[in-house]
Design an enzyme around this catalytic site. Structure first.
Site, short mmCIF file in Angstrom:
data_model
loop_
_atom_site.label_atom_id
_atom_site.label_comp_id
_atom_site.label_asym_id
_atom_site.label_seq_id
_atom_site.Cartn_x
_atom_site.Cartn_y
_atom_site.Cartn_z
N ASN A 147 13.17 7.56 -9.85
CA ASN A 147 13.67 6.85 -8.67
C ASN A 147 12.72 5.80 -8.13
OD1 ASN A 147 12.41 9.56 -8.05
ND2 ASN A 147 12.30 8.64 -6.02
N CYS A 151 18.34 4.05 -4.72
CA CYS A 151 17.86 4.59 -6.00
C CYS A 151 18.92 5.42 -6.71
CB CYS A 151 16.59 5.41 -5.78
SG CYS A 151 16.68 6.56 -4.40
N SER A 190 -3.48 -1.81 7.71
CA SER A 190 -3.97 -1.96 6.33
C SER A 190 -4.54 -3.34 6.05
CB SER A 190 -2.83 -1.68 5.34
OG SER A 190 -2.41 -0.35 5.43
N LYS A 248 25.78 5.93 1.09
CA LYS A 248 25.27 4.81 0.28
C LYS A 248 25.88 4.86 -1.12
CE LYS A 248 20.78 4.70 2.61
NZ LYS A 248 19.37 5.16 2.50
N HIS A 272 15.22 11.40 -9.94
CA HIS A 272 16.50 11.93 -9.44
C HIS A 272 17.40 12.31 -10.61
CE1 HIS A 272 15.18 10.69 -5.61
NE2 HIS A 272 15.95 9.64 -5.38
N THR A 286 0.82 -1.22 0.00
CA THR A 286 0.00 0.00 0.00
C THR A 286 0.85 1.27 0.00
OG1 THR A 286 -0.14 -0.09 2.42
CG2 THR A 286 -1.93 -1.13 1.18
#
Length: 329
Positions: free
Chosen positions: A307, A126, A38, A205, A234, A9
């Site tokens: 991304n 990403c 959910s 990262k 991005h 979700t």
């Protein structure tokens, strides 16, 4: 093929479902999974309705593959439980990326490292994915010494609440602030939290994941990650120093023939990548390819990708496609 989508979700989870449908992924049974609040909600996939289930129920259903996009804490706790039940987990959080026992995979680069024993597979960050997809073939040809990257990152990378903050600001509505500052008509030089060295987690990262994916710890990487008021994807300004010299036309040709990369680089027609046009697409777009005239053997590039797609959902599903094609699940 029984497929669980953990975080179904959420923003990335919704894109995962969309990409699964678009790519005609062989889903015989979908198991949408989300937090307790959910559970019981219905989601639609390929014209059918499915009820959202909780994590333990999903483990018990023993899916073939579980696509995780539910945050690092959830992944650390639950991915091993899915794996123990025989499910292959492809995790989109940062939880397992730098674990030396886990593979960090961009399929076009290193999917051939995967084996049947890999029950938890990490999906990279990403901003890393789009950069290394362009860097990998150039590293093979010219040998990368150093990378300097500055990112211009979409608010969608923070999640749906960040998009809501932006929309509230544009509409002049007071609302929940996800960022410490207003993002509309602003740039925030902070993506994620700060570490002791003064860099953010996002910047580190880019440093650490690049080395792991390209299997080369000698590559020096430094990064500055900036949040910008953009929705589509991005963007990255990337400066690459090679050991060997290069021809710019040859660089363009190498990138043109790289799977998943689209070269958009024609100054006569003002053609270059932009997040507005990358949105909703699965490719990584590269342009503004030019020699850095201040230093030998050094190249500048501008790299853009959605991304939520190649940076998250699409890469995850491409890993799953590889597992099936290679008979690893």
């Amino acid at each position: 093929m029984r497929i669980a989508v953990v975080g179904a979700t959420g923003m990335v989870g919704e894109i995962m479902l969309k990409v699964l449908a678009e790519r005609n992924f062989p889903v015989t049974e979908l198991i949408p999974v989300a937090s307790e609040k959910s559970v019981g909600k219905e989601i639609e996939f390929n014209g059918k309705k499915y009820k959202v289930v909780g994590l333990q129920t999903a483990v018990d259903l023993k899916a073939d593959i579980a696509l995780f996009s539910a945050g690092g804490g959830t992944s650390l706790e639950w991915a091993p439980k899915f794996a123990a039940a025989g499910t292959t987990v492809i995790d989109n959080s940062s939880a397992w990326r730098m674990d030396p026992t886990k593979k960090l995979v961009v399929p076009e680069i290193n999917a051939n490292q995967l084996t049947k024993e890999d029950k938890i597979i990490a999906n990279p960050n990403c901003s890393t994915i789009q950069m290394v997809l362009a860097l990998a073939p150039l590293h093979q040809k010219y040998n990368i010494k150093r990378v300097i990257v500055s990112t211009y990152q979409s608010i969608t990378g923070t999640g749906v609440k960040a998009v809501q903050q932006f929309e509230n600001e544009v509409a002049g509505i007071e609302g929940e602030m996800v960022y410490k500052y207003k993002i509309n008509r602003n740039c925030i030089p902070q993506c994620d939290s700060f570490e002791d060295n003064g860099y953010t987690k996002e910047e580190m990262k880019l440093v650490n994941e690049t080395k792991k994916i390209l299997s080369d710890d000698s590559i020096k990487v430094t990064a500055t990650a900036v949040r910008v008021p953009v929705v589509g994807g991005h963007s990255e300004a990337v400066n690459v120093e090679f050991t060997n010299d290069f021809d710019v036309a040859e660089v363009r040709n190498i990138l043109h023939h790289t799977d998943g990369v689209v070269v958009q680089d024609n100054l006569d027609t003002f053609t270059y990548p932009m997040p507005r046009y990358a949105e909703g697409k699965n490719e990584v777009f590269v342009g503004r390819i030019r020699r850095d005239e201040s230093q030998d053997n050094t190249l500048n590039m501008w790299i853009v990708a959605d991304n939520l797609r190649k940076g998250a959902a699409t890469n995850t599903i491409q890993i799953a496609e590889y597992l099936i094609a290679a008979n690893l699940v």
